[in-house]
Motif scaffolding. Structure first.
Motif, PDB file in Angstrom:
ATOM      1  N   GLU A  13     -37.840 -27.612   7.046  1.00 56.85           N
ATOM      2  CA  GLU A  13     -38.522 -26.377   7.465  1.00 56.85           C
ATOM      3  C   GLU A  13     -39.146 -26.525   8.857  1.00 56.85           C
ATOM      4  OE1 GLU A  13     -41.223 -25.394   4.287  1.00 56.85           O
ATOM      5  OE2 GLU A  13     -39.585 -24.756   2.970  1.00 56.85           O
ATOM      6  N   LEU A  14     -39.712 -27.694   9.136  1.00 55.56           N
ATOM      7  CA  LEU A  14     -40.307 -27.924  10.447  1.00 55.56           C
ATOM      8  C   LEU A  14     -39.237 -27.837  11.542  1.00 55.56           C
ATOM      9  CD1 LEU A  14     -42.821 -28.641  12.121  1.00 55.56           C
ATOM     10  CD2 LEU A  14     -42.190 -31.043  11.832  1.00 55.56           C
ATOM     11  N   THR A  15     -38.085 -28.434  11.297  1.00 55.10           N
ATOM     12  CA  THR A  15     -36.996 -28.381  12.274  1.00 55.10           C
ATOM     13  C   THR A  15     -36.540 -26.941  12.495  1.00 55.10           C
ATOM     14  OG1 THR A  15     -36.261 -30.608  11.724  1.00 55.10           O
ATOM     15  CG2 THR A  15     -34.656 -29.176  12.800  1.00 55.10           C
ATOM     16  N   GLU A  16     -36.373 -26.195  11.432  1.00 49.59           N
ATOM     17  CA  GLU A  16     -35.948 -24.793  11.546  1.00 49.59           C
ATOM     18  C   GLU A  16     -36.992 -23.992  12.343  1.00 49.59           C
ATOM     19  OE1 GLU A  16     -33.026 -23.443  10.532  1.00 49.59           O
ATOM     20  OE2 GLU A  16     -32.278 -25.140   9.373  1.00 49.59           O
ATOM     21  N   ASP A  17     -38.272 -24.187  12.042  1.00 51.13           N
ATOM     22  CA  ASP A  17     -39.349 -23.485  12.762  1.00 51.13           C
ATOM     23  C   ASP A  17     -39.406 -23.912  14.228  1.00 51.13           C
ATOM     24  OD1 ASP A  17     -40.062 -22.128  10.471  1.00 51.13           O
ATOM     25  OD2 ASP A  17     -41.773 -23.420  10.011  1.00 51.13           O
ATOM     26  N   PHE A  18     -39.221 -25.194  14.474  1.00 47.40           N
ATOM     27  CA  PHE A  18     -39.243 -25.743  15.821  1.00 47.40           C
ATOM     28  C   PHE A  18     -38.153 -25.092  16.680  1.00 47.40           C
ATOM     29  CE2 PHE A  18     -37.720 -29.251  18.659  1.00 47.40           C
ATOM     30  CZ  PHE A  18     -38.846 -29.354  19.457  1.00 47.40           C
ATOM     31  N   ILE A  19     -36.943 -25.061  16.163  1.00 49.97           N
ATOM     32  CA  ILE A  19     -35.822 -24.468  16.898  1.00 49.97           C
ATOM     33  C   ILE A  19     -36.040 -22.969  17.074  1.00 49.97           C
ATOM     34  CG2 ILE A  19     -33.337 -23.997  16.861  1.00 49.97           C
ATOM     35  CD1 ILE A  19     -33.987 -26.961  17.394  1.00 49.97           C
ATOM     36  N   ARG A  20     -36.542 -22.303  16.071  1.00 47.40           N
ATOM     37  CA  ARG A  20     -36.825 -20.867  16.166  1.00 47.40           C
ATOM     38  C   ARG A  20     -37.854 -20.595  17.267  1.00 47.40           C
ATOM     39  NH1 ARG A  20     -38.791 -20.220  11.486  1.00 47.40           N
ATOM     40  NH2 ARG A  20     -36.783 -20.224  10.435  1.00 47.40           N
ATOM     41  N   SER A  21     -38.865 -21.437  17.375  1.00 48.06           N
ATOM     42  CA  SER A  21     -39.888 -21.288  18.417  1.00 48.06           C
ATOM     43  C   SER A  21     -39.285 -21.437  19.809  1.00 48.06           C
ATOM     44  CB  SER A  21     -40.993 -22.323  18.237  1.00 48.06           C
ATOM     45  OG  SER A  21     -41.687 -22.108  17.038  1.00 48.06           O
ATOM     46  N   ILE A  22     -38.372 -22.385  19.954  1.00 49.70           N
ATOM     47  CA  ILE A  22     -37.713 -22.576  21.249  1.00 49.70           C
ATOM     48  C   ILE A  22     -36.850 -21.353  21.564  1.00 49.70           C
ATOM     49  CG2 ILE A  22     -36.034 -23.953  22.532  1.00 49.70           C
ATOM     50  CD1 ILE A  22     -36.954 -26.367  20.834  1.00 49.70           C
ATOM     51  N   ARG A  23     -36.065 -20.917  20.593  1.00 50.57           N
ATOM     52  CA  ARG A  23     -35.172 -19.774  20.802  1.00 50.57           C
ATOM     53  C   ARG A  23     -35.943 -18.519  21.188  1.00 50.57           C
ATOM     54  NH1 ARG A  23     -33.796 -18.515  16.081  1.00 50.57           N
ATOM     55  NH2 ARG A  23     -32.531 -20.329  15.598  1.00 50.57           N
ATOM     56  N   ASN A  24     -37.127 -18.346  20.613  1.00 49.72           N
ATOM     57  CA  ASN A  24     -37.942 -17.159  20.865  1.00 49.72           C
ATOM     58  C   ASN A  24     -38.866 -17.317  22.063  1.00 49.72           C
ATOM     59  OD1 ASN A  24     -36.756 -15.950  18.640  1.00 49.72           O
ATOM     60  ND2 ASN A  24     -38.397 -16.543  17.252  1.00 49.72           N
ATOM     61  N   ASN A  25     -38.702 -18.419  22.806  1.00 53.10           N
ATOM     62  CA  ASN A  25     -39.525 -18.699  23.986  1.00 53.10           C
ATOM     63  C   ASN A  25     -41.015 -18.633  23.685  1.00 53.10           C
ATOM     64  OD1 ASN A  25     -37.856 -19.404  26.210  1.00 53.10           O
ATOM     65  ND2 ASN A  25     -37.084 -17.308  26.226  1.00 53.10           N
ATOM     66  N   GLU A  26     -41.401 -19.210  22.563  1.00 60.06           N
ATOM     67  CA  GLU A  26     -42.812 -19.248  22.208  1.00 60.06           C
ATOM     68  C   GLU A  26     -43.528 -20.298  23.044  1.00 60.06           C
ATOM     69  OE1 GLU A  26     -43.174 -19.419  17.930  1.00 60.06           O
ATOM     70  OE2 GLU A  26     -41.925 -17.634  17.704  1.00 60.06           O
ATOM     71  N   ASP A  27     -44.803 -20.430  22.867  1.00 59.86           N
ATOM     72  CA  ASP A  27     -45.661 -21.296  23.667  1.00 59.86           C
ATOM     73  C   ASP A  27     -45.103 -22.715  23.793  1.00 59.86           C
ATOM     74  OD1 ASP A  27     -47.847 -22.351  25.028  1.00 59.86           O
ATOM     75  OD2 ASP A  27     -49.020 -22.618  23.200  1.00 59.86           O
ATOM     76  N   ASN A  28     -44.782 -23.113  25.030  1.00 64.64           N
ATOM     77  CA  ASN A  28     -44.245 -24.449  25.283  1.00 64.64           C
ATOM     78  C   ASN A  28     -45.177 -25.550  24.806  1.00 64.64           C
ATOM     79  OD1 ASN A  28     -41.755 -23.876  26.368  1.00 64.64           O
ATOM     80  ND2 ASN A  28     -42.377 -24.177  28.489  1.00 64.64           N
ATOM     81  N   GLU A  29     -46.474 -25.366  24.987  1.00 67.64           N
ATOM     82  CA  GLU A  29     -47.422 -26.413  24.606  1.00 67.64           C
ATOM     83  C   GLU A  29     -47.396 -26.662  23.096  1.00 67.64           C
ATOM     84  OE1 GLU A  29     -49.440 -29.595  24.948  1.00 67.64           O
ATOM     85  OE2 GLU A  29     -48.748 -28.509  26.718  1.00 67.64           O
ATOM     86  N   GLU A  30     -47.258 -25.612  22.325  1.00 69.06           N
ATOM     87  CA  GLU A  30     -47.175 -25.761  20.865  1.00 69.06           C
ATOM     88  C   GLU A  30     -45.887 -26.499  20.486  1.00 69.06           C
ATOM     89  OE1 GLU A  30     -46.759 -22.742  17.195  1.00 69.06           O
ATOM     90  OE2 GLU A  30     -48.362 -22.271  18.627  1.00 69.06           O
ATOM     91  N   VAL A  31     -44.791 -26.161  21.141  1.00 67.08           N
ATOM     92  CA  VAL A  31     -43.517 -26.834  20.891  1.00 67.08           C
ATOM     93  C   VAL A  31     -43.623 -28.313  21.262  1.00 67.08           C
ATOM     94  CG1 VAL A  31     -41.095 -26.951  21.624  1.00 67.08           C
ATOM     95  CG2 VAL A  31     -42.138 -24.729  21.141  1.00 67.08           C
ATOM     96  N   LEU A  32     -44.259 -28.607  22.383  1.00 69.85           N
ATOM     97  CA  LEU A  32     -44.424 -29.998  22.809  1.00 69.85           C
ATOM     98  C   LEU A  32     -45.299 -30.782  21.836  1.00 69.85           C
ATOM     99  CD1 LEU A  32     -44.837 -29.470  26.657  1.00 69.85           C
ATOM    100  CD2 LEU A  32     -42.832 -30.358  25.446  1.00 69.85           C
ATOM    101  N   GLN A  33     -46.301 -30.137  21.274  1.00 68.84           N
ATOM    102  CA  GLN A  33     -47.152 -30.795  20.272  1.00 68.84           C
ATOM    103  C   GLN A  33     -46.333 -31.192  19.048  1.00 68.84           C
ATOM    104  OE1 GLN A  33     -50.214 -31.937  20.288  1.00 68.84           O
ATOM    105  NE2 GLN A  33     -50.576 -31.249  22.369  1.00 68.84           N
ATOM    106  N   VAL A  34     -45.451 -30.308  18.617  1.00 71.29           N
ATOM    107  CA  VAL A  34     -44.591 -30.635  17.478  1.00 71.29           C
ATOM    108  C   VAL A  34     -43.722 -31.845  17.816  1.00 71.29           C
ATOM    109  CG1 VAL A  34     -42.691 -29.814  16.011  1.00 71.29           C
ATOM    110  CG2 VAL A  34     -44.594 -28.278  16.566  1.00 71.29           C
ATOM    111  N   MET A  35     -43.156 -31.862  19.019  1.00 70.82           N
ATOM    112  CA  MET A  35     -42.334 -33.004  19.447  1.00 70.82           C
ATOM    113  C   MET A  35     -43.125 -34.304  19.439  1.00 70.82           C
ATOM    114  SD  MET A  35     -40.105 -31.438  22.640  1.00 70.82           S
ATOM    115  CE  MET A  35     -40.161 -32.994  23.494  1.00 70.82           C
ATOM    116  N   ARG A  36     -44.364 -34.251  19.892  1.00 69.04           N
ATOM    117  CA  ARG A  36     -45.199 -35.467  19.956  1.00 69.04           C
ATOM    118  C   ARG A  36     -45.564 -35.978  18.564  1.00 69.04           C
ATOM    119  NH1 ARG A  36     -48.101 -32.195  23.961  1.00 69.04           N
ATOM    120  NH2 ARG A  36     -47.133 -32.659  25.950  1.00 69.04           N
ATOM    121  N   HIS A  37     -45.851 -35.057  17.653  1.00 67.49           N
ATOM    122  CA  HIS A  37     -46.285 -35.448  16.318  1.00 67.49           C
ATOM    123  C   HIS A  37     -45.123 -35.712  15.352  1.00 67.49           C
ATOM    124  CE1 HIS A  37     -49.983 -34.011  18.029  1.00 67.49           C
ATOM    125  NE2 HIS A  37     -50.656 -34.373  16.959  1.00 67.49           N
TER     126      HIS A  37
END
Length: 145
Positions: A13-37
């Motif tokens: 689910e995290l991977t699906e949400d992560f990719i969806r956030s990127i596709r929808n051009n959501e907040d880069n900082e939030e996406v980067l936080q997911v990558m770090r954690h």
């Protein structure tokens, strides 16, 4: 790394949400936080075969593309379990953001030059075949140089 057997429901689910956030051009900082954690998301495929780097490229998100390429967990050698393609092959199909695609291929080849010789396990194509099939002349010229 395909999400499925051996992965928890949370990871899928995290991977699906992560990719969806990127596709929808959501907040880069939030996406980067997911990558770090949760660094596994950088190379994980969604159920539909999407990869973070490829989705960021399609969205033209150069900042996120560069961050993924710098990420310690990024593995440029992985092949999609769905179609046998590599990051380079997928970048060679990009018609919307060719300069960013060339940047991706440049970084990957600087790390692992042998990846240019990879052949897609599904159709036997190389990166150059993908350039020709998608009429991406700039990338073909880059690969030939």
């Amino acid at each position: 790394m395909r999400m499925g057997l051996g992965y928890s429901k949370f990871e899928i689910e995290l991977t699906e949400d992560f990719i969806r956030s990127i596709r929808n051009n959501e907040d880069n900082e939030e996406v980067l936080q997911v990558m770090r954690h949760h660094p596994f998301v950088v190379n994980a495929l969604t159920s539909s075969g999407e990869l973070a780097l490829c989705v960021a490229l399609e969205a033209g998100n150069s900042h996120l593309v560069r961050e993924i390429l710098k990420c310690d967990s990024f593995r440029p050698e992985i092949k999609s379990e769905l179609d046998g393609s590599t990051y380079i092959m997928r970048a060679c199909q990009c018609t919307l953001h060719p300069a960013l695609a060339v940047e991706i291929v440049s970084v990957i080849l600087a790390k692992k030059p042998k990846l240019l010789k990879e052949v897609c396990s599904e159709n036997g194509w190389t990166a150059l075949h993908y350039c020709a099939a998608h009429d991406v002349a700039d990338m073909a010229e880059f690969l030939l140089s």
